[in-house]
Design a protein around this motif. Structure first.
Motif, PDB file in Angstrom:
ATOM      1  N   LEU A   5      34.718  42.314  43.045  1.00 24.51           N
ATOM      2  CA  LEU A   5      34.104  41.255  43.857  1.00 24.51           C
ATOM      3  C   LEU A   5      32.771  40.899  43.229  1.00 24.51           C
ATOM      4  O   LEU A   5      31.868  41.744  43.152  1.00 24.51           O
ATOM      5  CB  LEU A   5      33.914  41.746  45.288  1.00 24.51           C
ATOM      6  N   THR A   6      32.659  39.655  42.739  1.00 24.14           N
ATOM      7  CA  THR A   6      31.417  39.190  42.133  1.00 24.14           C
ATOM      8  C   THR A   6      30.724  38.235  43.092  1.00 24.14           C
ATOM      9  O   THR A   6      31.305  37.235  43.513  1.00 24.14           O
ATOM     10  CB  THR A   6      31.678  38.472  40.793  1.00 24.14           C
ATOM     11  N   PHE A   7      29.487  38.583  43.420  1.00 20.51           N
ATOM     12  CA  PHE A   7      28.638  37.706  44.225  1.00 20.51           C
ATOM     13  C   PHE A   7      27.681  36.989  43.288  1.00 20.51           C
ATOM     14  O   PHE A   7      26.987  37.634  42.495  1.00 20.51           O
ATOM     15  CB  PHE A   7      27.811  38.496  45.244  1.00 20.51           C
ATOM     16  N   MET A   8      27.650  35.677  43.376  1.00 23.27           N
ATOM     17  CA  MET A   8      26.636  34.882  42.687  1.00 23.27           C
ATOM     18  C   MET A   8      25.571  34.594  43.758  1.00 23.27           C
ATOM     19  O   MET A   8      25.708  33.633  44.534  1.00 23.27           O
ATOM     20  CB  MET A   8      27.231  33.602  42.119  1.00 23.27           C
ATOM     21  N   ILE A   9      24.570  35.458  43.817  1.00 21.99           N
ATOM     22  CA  ILE A   9      23.567  35.395  44.885  1.00 21.99           C
ATOM     23  C   ILE A   9      22.490  34.388  44.502  1.00 21.99           C
ATOM     24  O   ILE A   9      21.804  34.539  43.480  1.00 21.99           O
ATOM     25  CB  ILE A   9      22.965  36.781  45.146  1.00 21.99           C
ATOM     26  N   HIS A  10      22.348  33.382  45.342  1.00 24.69           N
ATOM     27  CA  HIS A  10      21.400  32.296  45.107  1.00 24.69           C
ATOM     28  C   HIS A  10      20.065  32.621  45.765  1.00 24.69           C
ATOM     29  O   HIS A  10      20.034  33.153  46.878  1.00 24.69           O
ATOM     30  CB  HIS A  10      21.970  30.986  45.665  1.00 24.69           C
ATOM     31  N   PRO A  11      18.957  32.262  45.125  1.00 24.28           N
ATOM     32  CA  PRO A  11      17.634  32.611  45.643  1.00 24.28           C
ATOM     33  C   PRO A  11      17.147  31.653  46.735  1.00 24.28           C
ATOM     34  O   PRO A  11      16.122  30.976  46.596  1.00 24.28           O
ATOM     35  CB  PRO A  11      16.753  32.540  44.394  1.00 24.28           C
ATOM     36  N   LEU A  12      17.902  31.607  47.815  1.00 28.16           N
ATOM     37  CA  LEU A  12      17.489  30.785  48.949  1.00 28.16           C
ATOM     38  C   LEU A  12      18.102  31.335  50.221  1.00 28.16           C
ATOM     39  O   LEU A  12      19.127  32.018  50.195  1.00 28.16           O
ATOM     40  CB  LEU A  12      17.888  29.319  48.770  1.00 28.16           C
ATOM     41  N   VAL A  13      17.432  31.024  51.317  1.00 27.88           N
ATOM     42  CA  VAL A  13      17.941  31.339  52.648  1.00 27.88           C
ATOM     43  C   VAL A  13      18.481  30.039  53.217  1.00 27.88           C
ATOM     44  O   VAL A  13      17.739  29.064  53.334  1.00 27.88           O
ATOM     45  CB  VAL A  13      16.821  31.921  53.543  1.00 27.88           C
ATOM     46  N   THR A  66      40.513  39.782  41.240  1.00 30.58           N
ATOM     47  CA  THR A  66      39.071  39.608  41.205  1.00 30.58           C
ATOM     48  C   THR A  66      38.685  38.411  42.070  1.00 30.58           C
ATOM     49  O   THR A  66      39.454  37.455  42.197  1.00 30.58           O
ATOM     50  CB  THR A  66      38.575  39.373  39.763  1.00 30.58           C
ATOM     51  N   ALA A  67      37.510  38.475  42.662  1.00 33.46           N
ATOM     52  CA  ALA A  67      37.032  37.354  43.472  1.00 33.46           C
ATOM     53  C   ALA A  67      35.605  37.027  43.077  1.00 33.46           C
ATOM     54  O   ALA A  67      34.810  37.923  42.785  1.00 33.46           O
ATOM     55  CB  ALA A  67      37.096  37.687  44.962  1.00 33.46           C
ATOM     56  N   SER A  68      35.301  35.754  43.072  1.00 34.62           N
ATOM     57  CA  SER A  68      33.954  35.271  42.796  1.00 34.62           C
ATOM     58  C   SER A  68      33.507  34.432  43.986  1.00 34.62           C
ATOM     59  O   SER A  68      34.214  33.511  44.405  1.00 34.62           O
ATOM     60  CB  SER A  68      33.963  34.425  41.519  1.00 34.62           C
ATOM     61  N   VAL A  69      32.322  34.791  44.523  1.00 33.88           N
ATOM     62  CA  VAL A  69      31.841  34.167  45.757  1.00 33.88           C
ATOM     63  C   VAL A  69      30.388  33.737  45.581  1.00 33.88           C
ATOM     64  O   VAL A  69      29.558  34.529  45.119  1.00 33.88           O
ATOM     65  CB  VAL A  69      31.947  35.163  46.937  1.00 33.88           C
ATOM     66  N   TYR A  70      30.073  32.514  45.938  1.00 32.56           N
ATOM     67  CA  TYR A  70      28.681  32.065  45.995  1.00 32.56           C
ATOM     68  C   TYR A  70      28.100  32.508  47.322  1.00 32.56           C
ATOM     69  O   TYR A  70      28.710  32.288  48.377  1.00 32.56           O
ATOM     70  CB  TYR A  70      28.586  30.548  45.872  1.00 32.56           C
ATOM     71  N   ILE A  98      37.070  32.683  51.586  1.00 29.77           N
ATOM     72  CA  ILE A  98      36.415  33.838  52.189  1.00 29.77           C
ATOM     73  C   ILE A  98      37.343  34.621  53.115  1.00 29.77           C
ATOM     74  O   ILE A  98      37.357  35.854  53.077  1.00 29.77           O
ATOM     75  CB  ILE A  98      35.131  33.400  52.924  1.00 29.77           C
ATOM     76  N   SER A  99      38.117  33.959  53.939  1.00 31.95           N
ATOM     77  CA  SER A  99      39.058  34.682  54.815  1.00 31.95           C
ATOM     78  C   SER A  99      40.055  35.478  53.987  1.00 31.95           C
ATOM     79  O   SER A  99      40.406  36.610  54.335  1.00 31.95           O
ATOM     80  CB  SER A  99      39.804  33.715  55.729  1.00 31.95           C
ATOM     81  N   LEU A 100      40.499  34.916  52.879  1.00 28.95           N
ATOM     82  CA  LEU A 100      41.415  35.609  51.986  1.00 28.95           C
ATOM     83  C   LEU A 100      40.725  36.811  51.347  1.00 28.95           C
ATOM     84  O   LEU A 100      41.302  37.897  51.270  1.00 28.95           O
ATOM     85  CB  LEU A 100      41.942  34.647  50.919  1.00 28.95           C
ATOM     86  N   VAL A 101      39.497  36.643  50.883  1.00 27.04           N
ATOM     87  CA  VAL A 101      38.755  37.758  50.284  1.00 27.04           C
ATOM     88  C   VAL A 101      38.627  38.896  51.299  1.00 27.04           C
ATOM     89  O   VAL A 101      38.851  40.067  50.969  1.00 27.04           O
ATOM     90  CB  VAL A 101      37.370  37.303  49.784  1.00 27.04           C
TER      91      VAL A 101
END
Length: 181
Positions: A135-143, A6-10, A120-123
């Motif tokens: 694959l879990t994305f923790m999507i932040h509300p910003l650009v 499993t992977a967790s990514v901001y 990230i390269s490993l993912v």
């Protein structure tokens, strides 16, 4: 049944994954902390790329608390062609050329999930080789505007299935995708 990787990514809204320490913390709250800890509790092994390993090895050994204990006490695998003698307790180095073989063997052994954080390269490599299960994305509300993005402009087509979605009061959305079988 085999173990899952499993992977967790901001991630920012514009797909940036680089340097989350510069933009994540204003959105971090107790609920997102608990979600991250729940993912960690489901795993008994940490898999890291070399850059993330260096950052974590420089920070976690001096910290205390549940998250620090998990990082410090869990077996850690770091993918590197240059690291020879990792000083962080419970760390094993995997040569990039042996990554697929080692992970196939590890997934076949009993245990809980193998958790990837950042790296990230490993993912991307795990996705390319069909080794990443969730694959879990923790999507932040910003650009963020600039920085390395999760997926390059060209790359393999990766069909994924949404398996969980949560929106936190901070505005972060946690979206978990699993590979199509």
């Amino acid at each position: 049944m085999s173990r899952r990787i499993t992977a967790s990514v901001y991630l920012s809204l514009d797909g940036v994954v680089e340097a989350p320490e510069n933009w994540h913390f204003p959105y971090h709250d107790d609920a997102t902390q608990e979600a991250v800890l729940a993912g960690m509790r489901a795993a008994d092994t940490v898999l890291l790329g070399r850059k993330t390993f260096d950052i974590f090895a420089g920070a976690w050994p001096e910290r205390t608390g549940e998250m620090a204990d998990w990082f410090n006490l869990s077996p850690k695998l770091v993918v590197s062609s240059t690291l020879r003698d990792p000083e962080w307790k419970n760390t094993t180095v995997i040569a990039p050329a042996r990554l697929v073989e080692e992970l196939i063997e590890l997934k076949a052994r009993p245990g809980r999930a193998i958790g990837v954080h950042g790296s990230i390269s490993l993912v991307r490599a795990l996705l390319e080789h069909g080794l990443l299960d969730d694959l879990t994305f923790m999507i932040h509300p910003l650009v963020v505007g600039s920085g390395e993005r999760m997926f390059p402009e060209t790359g393999p087509r990766l069909p994924l299935r949404l398996t969980a979605a949560t929106t936190f009061g901070s505005g972060i959305q946690s979206l978990t995708y699993s590979k199509e079988n």
